[in-house]
Design a protein around this motif. Sequence first.
Motif, PDB file in Angstrom:
ATOM      1  N   ARG A 167       1.058   7.855   7.176  1.00  0.00           N
ATOM      2  CA  ARG A 167       1.943   8.618   8.068  1.00  0.00           C
ATOM      3  C   ARG A 167       1.132   9.020   9.280  1.00  0.00           C
ATOM      4  O   ARG A 167       0.160   9.756   9.166  1.00  0.00           O
ATOM      5  CB  ARG A 167       2.482   9.849   7.344  1.00  0.00           C
ATOM      6  CG  ARG A 167       3.554  10.582   8.143  1.00  0.00           C
ATOM      7  CD  ARG A 167       4.348  11.528   7.262  1.00  0.00           C
ATOM      8  NE  ARG A 167       4.957  10.863   6.119  1.00  0.00           N
ATOM      9  CZ  ARG A 167       6.058  10.125   6.174  1.00  0.00           C
ATOM     10  NH1 ARG A 167       6.675   9.941   7.329  1.00  0.00           N
ATOM     11  NH2 ARG A 167       6.538   9.585   5.069  1.00  0.00           N
ATOM     12  N   PHE A 188      13.353  -8.679   5.131  1.00  0.00           N
ATOM     13  CA  PHE A 188      13.956  -7.606   4.349  1.00  0.00           C
ATOM     14  C   PHE A 188      15.357  -7.269   4.825  1.00  0.00           C
ATOM     15  O   PHE A 188      15.680  -7.376   6.011  1.00  0.00           O
ATOM     16  CB  PHE A 188      13.091  -6.346   4.430  1.00  0.00           C
ATOM     17  CG  PHE A 188      11.864  -6.409   3.559  1.00  0.00           C
ATOM     18  CD1 PHE A 188      10.691  -6.970   4.032  1.00  0.00           C
ATOM     19  CD2 PHE A 188      11.889  -5.916   2.264  1.00  0.00           C
ATOM     20  CE1 PHE A 188       9.564  -7.056   3.236  1.00  0.00           C
ATOM     21  CE2 PHE A 188      10.766  -5.999   1.452  1.00  0.00           C
ATOM     22  CZ  PHE A 188       9.607  -6.556   1.943  1.00  0.00           C
ATOM     23  N   TYR A 241      13.028  -4.509  -4.033  1.00  0.00           N
ATOM     24  CA  TYR A 241      12.072  -3.415  -4.043  1.00  0.00           C
ATOM     25  C   TYR A 241      12.798  -2.079  -4.110  1.00  0.00           C
ATOM     26  O   TYR A 241      13.874  -1.909  -3.543  1.00  0.00           O
ATOM     27  CB  TYR A 241      11.194  -3.447  -2.788  1.00  0.00           C
ATOM     28  CG  TYR A 241      10.190  -4.579  -2.774  1.00  0.00           C
ATOM     29  CD1 TYR A 241      10.540  -5.840  -2.297  1.00  0.00           C
ATOM     30  CD2 TYR A 241       8.898  -4.384  -3.257  1.00  0.00           C
ATOM     31  CE1 TYR A 241       9.625  -6.879  -2.290  1.00  0.00           C
ATOM     32  CE2 TYR A 241       7.973  -5.417  -3.253  1.00  0.00           C
ATOM     33  CZ  TYR A 241       8.351  -6.657  -2.770  1.00  0.00           C
ATOM     34  OH  TYR A 241       7.446  -7.687  -2.772  1.00  0.00           O
ATOM     35  N   GLY A 275       8.915   8.660   0.845  1.00  0.00           N
ATOM     36  CA  GLY A 275       7.501   8.837   1.164  1.00  0.00           C
ATOM     37  C   GLY A 275       6.537   8.007   0.341  1.00  0.00           C
ATOM     38  O   GLY A 275       5.325   8.192   0.428  1.00  0.00           O
ATOM     39  N   LYS A 276       7.090   7.085  -0.438  1.00  0.00           N
ATOM     40  CA  LYS A 276       6.221   6.275  -1.296  1.00  0.00           C
ATOM     41  C   LYS A 276       6.315   4.798  -0.939  1.00  0.00           C
ATOM     42  O   LYS A 276       7.136   4.385  -0.134  1.00  0.00           O
ATOM     43  CB  LYS A 276       6.572   6.506  -2.760  1.00  0.00           C
ATOM     44  CG  LYS A 276       6.315   7.926  -3.224  1.00  0.00           C
ATOM     45  CD  LYS A 276       6.519   8.055  -4.717  1.00  0.00           C
ATOM     46  CE  LYS A 276       6.202   9.473  -5.198  1.00  0.00           C
ATOM     47  NZ  LYS A 276       6.386   9.622  -6.665  1.00  0.00           N
ATOM     48  N   ARG A 277       5.471   4.027  -1.562  1.00  0.00           N
ATOM     49  CA  ARG A 277       5.450   2.602  -1.288  1.00  0.00           C
ATOM     50  C   ARG A 277       6.630   1.899  -1.935  1.00  0.00           C
ATOM     51  O   ARG A 277       7.112   2.317  -2.983  1.00  0.00           O
ATOM     52  CB  ARG A 277       4.164   1.987  -1.843  1.00  0.00           C
ATOM     53  CG  ARG A 277       4.135   1.887  -3.368  1.00  0.00           C
ATOM     54  CD  ARG A 277       2.896   1.160  -3.860  1.00  0.00           C
ATOM     55  NE  ARG A 277       1.741   2.033  -3.892  1.00  0.00           N
ATOM     56  CZ  ARG A 277       0.508   1.621  -4.143  1.00  0.00           C
ATOM     57  NH1 ARG A 277       0.291   0.345  -4.356  1.00  0.00           N
ATOM     58  NH2 ARG A 277      -0.499   2.461  -4.169  1.00  0.00           N
ATOM     59  N   PRO A 278       7.103   0.820  -1.340  1.00  0.00           N
ATOM     60  CA  PRO A 278       8.102  -0.008  -2.017  1.00  0.00           C
ATOM     61  C   PRO A 278       7.472  -0.644  -3.251  1.00  0.00           C
ATOM     62  O   PRO A 278       6.325  -1.097  -3.216  1.00  0.00           O
ATOM     63  CB  PRO A 278       8.450  -1.075  -0.971  1.00  0.00           C
ATOM     64  CG  PRO A 278       8.021  -0.501   0.330  1.00  0.00           C
ATOM     65  CD  PRO A 278       6.811   0.333   0.011  1.00  0.00           C
ATOM     66  N   GLN A 288      12.169   1.954  -3.241  1.00  0.00           N
ATOM     67  CA  GLN A 288      11.284   2.851  -2.506  1.00  0.00           C
ATOM     68  C   GLN A 288      11.768   4.283  -2.626  1.00  0.00           C
ATOM     69  O   GLN A 288      12.860   4.616  -2.168  1.00  0.00           O
ATOM     70  CB  GLN A 288      11.179   2.450  -1.028  1.00  0.00           C
ATOM     71  CG  GLN A 288      10.145   3.262  -0.262  1.00  0.00           C
ATOM     72  CD  GLN A 288      10.028   2.868   1.195  1.00  0.00           C
ATOM     73  OE1 GLN A 288      10.976   2.375   1.794  1.00  0.00           O
ATOM     74  NE2 GLN A 288       8.855   3.076   1.790  1.00  0.00           N
ATOM     75  N   GLY A 311      18.356  -2.080   3.583  1.00  0.00           N
ATOM     76  CA  GLY A 311      18.190  -1.035   2.585  1.00  0.00           C
ATOM     77  C   GLY A 311      19.502  -0.401   2.140  1.00  0.00           C
ATOM     78  O   GLY A 311      20.468  -0.320   2.893  1.00  0.00           O
ATOM     79  N   PHE A 329      15.627  -2.284  -1.376  1.00  0.00           N
ATOM     80  CA  PHE A 329      15.578  -3.331  -0.362  1.00  0.00           C
ATOM     81  C   PHE A 329      15.609  -4.698  -1.029  1.00  0.00           C
ATOM     82  O   PHE A 329      14.871  -4.945  -1.986  1.00  0.00           O
ATOM     83  CB  PHE A 329      14.293  -3.238   0.469  1.00  0.00           C
ATOM     84  CG  PHE A 329      14.173  -2.013   1.310  1.00  0.00           C
ATOM     85  CD1 PHE A 329      13.419  -0.931   0.880  1.00  0.00           C
ATOM     86  CD2 PHE A 329      14.794  -1.935   2.541  1.00  0.00           C
ATOM     87  CE1 PHE A 329      13.295   0.213   1.663  1.00  0.00           C
ATOM     88  CE2 PHE A 329      14.677  -0.801   3.328  1.00  0.00           C
ATOM     89  CZ  PHE A 329      13.934   0.283   2.883  1.00  0.00           C
ATOM     90  N   GLY A 350       0.838  -1.189   0.000  1.00  0.00           N
ATOM     91  CA  GLY A 350       0.000   0.000   0.000  1.00  0.00           C
ATOM     92  C   GLY A 350       0.878   1.245   0.000  1.00  0.00           C
ATOM     93  O   GLY A 350       2.109   1.154   0.065  1.00  0.00           O
TER      94      GLY A 350
END
Lengths: 118, 110
Positions: free
Chosen positions: A114, B100, B36, B41-44, B38, B103, B89, A110
Amino acid sequence: GAVVSQHPSWVICKSGTSVKIECRSLDFQATTMFWYRQFPKQSLMLMATSNEGSKATYEQGVEKDKFLINHASLTLSTLTVTSAHPEDSSFYICSATARGLIGMQPQHFGDGTRLSIL
Amino acid sequence: GENVEQHPSTLSVQEGDSAVIKCTYSDSASNYFPWYKQELGKRPQLIIDIRSNVGEKKDQRIAVTLNKTAKHFSLHITETQPEDSAVYFCAASPPSQFYFGTGTSLTVIP
């Protein structure tokens, strides 16, 4: 491709408030969903693994009474942070795996939530 | 349980150069290894994956190699571009879980 929707994307609330985060698989059935917590510039920290119709499995050090997870259907899992405090402020991300052998299917993430507790 | 180590933690390369990120794992039952990307501030997002019955996989500028005997796998990005800058990752997956790495923050300098 598989889509996972997570809401809300950003929450700011007062200390003591309980916050619910939803994770939905939009176009596939997710037998397993994962909940992660991520601190700035750090890796994904697995909090719990949620299988549809059964209790979540929590990682060591994660309080199950603090972080309530419900996976009532094949497309929805929720994480409720109960009586949140400033130290609970973080980025929470869910992911979902389609039906099949977990180890052989990629996770779909998703957008994350935050959470900021004042 | 599984223990995944990832190196380096930060990597800076000049645009056009190659970048290599390495991971090791401990559980011989791990049979699936996704990578992955990333952005802040975003999704992997899954960029490439490899299964234990394959030693190498390539997708345009991205390739992954797996050495099951040594229990390590690597991500190779060739002809890097500024938009490749992100945190990467690795993960290792035995049949019931994902683990995981810590990173790698990749910076591609124009």
